[in-house]
Design an enzyme around this catalytic site. Structure first.
Site, PDB file in Angstrom:
ATOM      1  CG  HIS A  94      -0.293   0.076   2.543  1.00 12.68           C
ATOM      2  ND1 HIS A  94       0.199   1.243   3.078  1.00 12.68           N
ATOM      3  CD2 HIS A  94      -0.055  -0.896   3.462  1.00 12.68           C
ATOM      4  CE1 HIS A  94       0.705   0.992   4.282  1.00 12.68           C
ATOM      5  NE2 HIS A  94       0.583  -0.304   4.528  1.00 12.68           N
ATOM      6  CB  CYS A 136       2.027  -3.193   5.351  1.00 13.74           C
ATOM      7  SG  CYS A 136       0.461  -3.829   5.971  1.00 13.74           S
TER       8      CYS A 136
END
EC number: 2.3.2.-
Length: 143
Positions: free
Chosen positions: A98, A114
């Site tokens: 992301h 992440c």
């Protein structure tokens, strides 16, 4: 007769899930934890090599290979104070590729696990994943 047998054998291999089938990934993100980069292959062409931030000390970005599971364009973290996670491509539980607003940290470990990208690159990857279909997206994370 030989041609018919060959065709039947080829169809059998394709239906059995042979790697030459049409279900092969058309969008691949190769993430290197050691270089903090993500190399993106679209239909066998390298379209980008981008800086990322993966897990900081005390956190983990799992290594392995996954298909993309779901997309969320304007995602907010439910674990980290609604932190913005634009253009999220989720691949392993709560792990995603992301965008980040902490672009100055790209190129070094800084995330909770992440794979963070510059928002412009995250938008490109997100749109390609949406167009190609989740079953055609593979995320590979290596040391």
């Amino acid at each position: 007769m030989r041609h018919i047998l060959f065709s039947f054998g080829l169809v059998t291999l394709l239906l059995a899930g042979n790697p030459i089938s049409a279900s092969a990934a058309t969008l691949i993100a190769n993430v290197s934890l050691s270089t903090q980069t993500m190399t993106v292959h679209h239909r066998s062409n390298v379209i980008g090599r981008w800086k990322v931030s993966t897990a900081r000390s005390g956190k983990v970005t799992p290594t392995g290979s996954w298909k993309a599971k779901w997309l969320s364009k304007n995602h907010k973290s439910s674990r980290y104070n609604n932190a913005p996670m634009p253009y999220s491509v989720f691949y392993n539980g709560n792990y995603a590729v992301h965008g980040t607003n902490q672009t100055s940290k790209l190129g070094r470990p800084a995330s909770a696990g992440c794979i963070r990208l510059h928002p412009k690159n995250a938008a490109i990857f997100f749109e390609l994943a949406r167009r190609e279909g989740l079953n055609n997206v593979k995320i590979i994370v290596r040391r």
